[in-house]
Write a protein that holds these residues in place. Structure first.
Motif, PDB file in Angstrom:
ATOM      1  N   ARG A  28      16.467  25.564  29.074  1.00 49.30           N
ATOM      2  CA  ARG A  28      15.033  25.003  29.283  1.00 49.30           C
ATOM      3  C   ARG A  28      14.245  24.172  30.508  1.00 49.30           C
ATOM      4  NH1 ARG A  28      12.887  23.059  23.861  1.00 49.30           N
ATOM      5  NH2 ARG A  28      10.865  23.397  24.537  1.00 49.30           N
ATOM      6  N   LEU A  29      13.124  24.583  31.076  1.00 49.87           N
ATOM      7  CA  LEU A  29      12.795  24.222  31.451  1.00 49.87           C
ATOM      8  C   LEU A  29      11.294  23.766  31.811  1.00 49.87           C
ATOM      9  CD1 LEU A  29      12.798  23.582  35.425  1.00 49.87           C
ATOM     10  CD2 LEU A  29      11.736  26.167  35.714  1.00 49.87           C
ATOM     11  N   LEU A  30      10.650  22.167  32.074  1.00 51.16           N
ATOM     12  CA  LEU A  30       9.586  21.663  31.837  1.00 51.16           C
ATOM     13  C   LEU A  30       9.143  22.633  33.652  1.00 51.16           C
ATOM     14  CD1 LEU A  30       7.658  20.746  30.562  1.00 51.16           C
ATOM     15  CD2 LEU A  30       8.499  18.046  30.278  1.00 51.16           C
ATOM     16  N   HIS A  31       7.857  22.228  33.673  1.00 51.34           N
ATOM     17  CA  HIS A  31       7.551  22.637  34.660  1.00 51.34           C
ATOM     18  C   HIS A  31       6.737  21.079  34.856  1.00 51.34           C
ATOM     19  CE1 HIS A  31       5.370  24.949  38.038  1.00 51.34           C
ATOM     20  NE2 HIS A  31       5.506  24.272  38.508  1.00 51.34           N
ATOM     21  N   VAL A  38       4.199  23.210  31.529  1.00 46.54           N
ATOM     22  CA  VAL A  38       4.863  23.707  31.033  1.00 46.54           C
ATOM     23  C   VAL A  38       5.911  24.299  30.574  1.00 46.54           C
ATOM     24  CG1 VAL A  38       4.284  26.812  31.798  1.00 46.54           C
ATOM     25  CG2 VAL A  38       3.017  24.489  33.080  1.00 46.54           C
ATOM     26  N   ASP A  39       6.257  24.498  29.387  1.00 46.53           N
ATOM     27  CA  ASP A  39       7.198  25.070  29.055  1.00 46.53           C
ATOM     28  C   ASP A  39       7.659  26.280  29.537  1.00 46.53           C
ATOM     29  OD1 ASP A  39       6.308  23.898  26.243  1.00 46.53           O
ATOM     30  OD2 ASP A  39       7.378  22.673  27.432  1.00 46.53           O
ATOM     31  N   ARG A  40       9.384  26.340  29.830  1.00 46.77           N
ATOM     32  CA  ARG A  40       9.233  27.582  30.430  1.00 46.77           C
ATOM     33  C   ARG A  40      11.342  27.731  30.408  1.00 46.77           C
ATOM     34  NH1 ARG A  40       5.811  29.397  34.189  1.00 46.77           N
ATOM     35  NH2 ARG A  40       4.592  28.070  35.445  1.00 46.77           N
ATOM     36  N   GLN A  41      11.641  28.364  30.847  1.00 45.12           N
ATOM     37  CA  GLN A  41      13.278  29.092  30.884  1.00 45.12           C
ATOM     38  C   GLN A  41      13.076  28.821  32.406  1.00 45.12           C
ATOM     39  OE1 GLN A  41      12.996  28.898  27.065  1.00 45.12           O
ATOM     40  NE2 GLN A  41      15.157  29.261  27.778  1.00 45.12           N
ATOM     41  N   ASP A  44      13.521  31.069  34.712  1.00 45.82           N
ATOM     42  CA  ASP A  44      12.320  31.373  35.439  1.00 45.82           C
ATOM     43  C   ASP A  44      12.243  30.756  37.071  1.00 45.82           C
ATOM     44  OD1 ASP A  44      10.583  32.353  32.885  1.00 45.82           O
ATOM     45  OD2 ASP A  44      10.307  30.208  32.488  1.00 45.82           O
ATOM     46  N   LEU A  48       9.553  30.832  40.487  1.00 51.51           N
ATOM     47  CA  LEU A  48       9.085  29.058  40.760  1.00 51.51           C
ATOM     48  C   LEU A  48       9.344  29.433  42.482  1.00 51.51           C
ATOM     49  CD1 LEU A  48       9.495  27.373  37.083  1.00 51.51           C
ATOM     50  CD2 LEU A  48       7.117  28.776  38.484  1.00 51.51           C
ATOM     51  N   TYR A 324      13.181  19.147  23.538  1.00 54.08           N
ATOM     52  CA  TYR A 324      14.065  19.172  24.665  1.00 54.08           C
ATOM     53  C   TYR A 324      14.947  18.401  24.326  1.00 54.08           C
ATOM     54  CZ  TYR A 324      10.682  21.402  28.009  1.00 54.08           C
ATOM     55  OH  TYR A 324       9.703  22.526  28.691  1.00 54.08           O
ATOM     56  N   ASP A 331      18.458  20.193  29.069  1.00 59.47           N
ATOM     57  CA  ASP A 331      17.858  21.091  29.597  1.00 59.47           C
ATOM     58  C   ASP A 331      17.132  20.441  31.149  1.00 59.47           C
ATOM     59  OD1 ASP A 331      17.317  22.736  27.520  1.00 59.47           O
ATOM     60  OD2 ASP A 331      16.765  21.317  26.689  1.00 59.47           O
TER      61      ASP A 331
END
Length: 355
Positions: A28-31, A38-41, A44, A48, A324, A331
């Motif tokens: 996962r990727l926390l932007h 924003v919660d992302r994968q 993504d 970005l 996470y 992550d």
């Protein structure tokens, strides 16, 4: 002024990732952008970044740096190679019931002998009888971080290395780079994102918490880095084009910022003891891909300096609440530098704090 207690937080044990995911880019990727989360994968990341942005990656390779052995007296020891000094000499942490004196011989991995040299602060100098890298690769064990509760296996030996590793010398992985697989790198390249590399050999000191409440009293661990002229040229080209310089991991950021202390980025090799805390003015890096870091760690202080103390506190609270995965196999976050300062507030991560 911030103090050590401002960077403490409670992390549930279940949030500490013990094993890597089956697929590198499936994390996962926390932007975090300003105060927005924003919660992302992780995949993504392709959307970005923009054509012309520069990803700067650390191409260090993790050594099989952990050894078990016996002294001439029969006493058991554990050694962790911290740094290779030359082809037959290393600095190492040595754990034993009694410190081995200079001249003492130690049998490592029941395979070869080393001779103890002079102390160098907390480290011991160990002299090998043959090529250091060959003996380490043949007989050492991969040194997983202290919070990972299993011994390294064949899967770890692959997954605790980045796919772009090249230069052996680290005792810990540049973990933000672990999220990239070759397919993801190919997608980024096809989009027009550029790549450049630094080498910073991560030391075991990266896992050590700060123990002085007054941050200025902390003695930062040193790490060796090399910044090629090609990378300097790539950074300048991105800056001139108005594109982002994106550090993949705090190690890449630390190398770039260490080489920028004169006010401009300079190629070369050096030891760095740069300690980045809130208030630091970033000179080169504009965005950062990073994992989640230990309480009271210099890396938590670094990301708080980069993205803002209050936004990072809120982001960590959100990450814990949303389950996470933390630390080396965990992550990731994508951060953007910003100059807004926040007053030091208690780092209570039980609930997110809203400005």
């Amino acid at each position: 002024m911030y103090s050590l207690s401002d960077f403490d937080f409670n992390l549930p044990q279940e949030n500490i990732a013990q094993t890597p995911l089956a697929q590198r880019s499936a994390s996962r990727l926390l932007h975090l952008d300003g105060d927005a989360l924003v919660d992302r994968q992780f995949a993504d990341i392709v959307g970005l970044l923009q054509a012309g942005d520069l990803l700067v990656m650390n191409d260090t390779r993790v050594l099989k740096a952990r050894f078990f052995g016996v002294k001439e007296s029969g006493g058991k020891i554990e050694a962790l190679v911290e740094r290779v000094l030359d082809e037959r000499t290393v600095l190492a942490q040595v754990r034993a019931s009694k410190s081995p004196p200079p001249g003492c011989r130690i049998r490592l991995a029941d395979a070869f002998d080393v001779t103890v040299g002079q102390r160098a602060g907390e480290f011991f100098t160990l002299h090998f009888e043959a090529d250091v890298f060959e003996l380490i690769e043949a007989h050492g064990r991969l040194p997983l971080p202290p919070y990972i509760e299993h011994d390294a296996d064949e899967f770890d030996e692959t997954r605790y290395q980045t796919v772009f590793n090249k230069v052996p010398g680290a005792v810990a992985a540049p973990t933000a780079g672990l999220h990239f697989d070759q397919a993801l790198l190919d997608q980024l390249k096809a989009k027009g994102v550029n790549f450049a590399y630094v080498t910073l050999h991560v030391g075991a000191g990266t896992f050590q918490p700060v123990r002085t409440e007054v941050l200025a009293e902390h003695k930062m661990h040193t790490e060796w880095y090399t910044l090629p002229q090609d990378t300097v040229d790539a950074v300048r080209a991105a800056q001139q084009a108005g594109r982002d310089v994106v550090a993949v991991g705090t190690t890449s950021l630390r190398a770039l910022e260490s080489a920028s202390q004169s006010g401009q980025l300079v190629a070369g090799s050096a030891d760095t003891a740069l300690f980045i805390t809130p208030g630091y003015a970033f000179k080169t890096v504009t965005r950062l891909i990073t994992n989640f870091h230990l309480p009271k760690s210099t890396l938590l202080m670094l990301v708080s300096a980069f993205a803002g103390y209050a936004p990072i506190r809120s982001a960590y609270a959100h990450a814990i609440a949303q389950n996470y995965r933390f630390f080396s196999y965990g992550d990731a976050m994508l951060l953007t530098t910003q100059s807004r300062s926040s007053l030091p507030l208690p780092l209570n991560l039980d609930t997110p704090v809203k400005d």
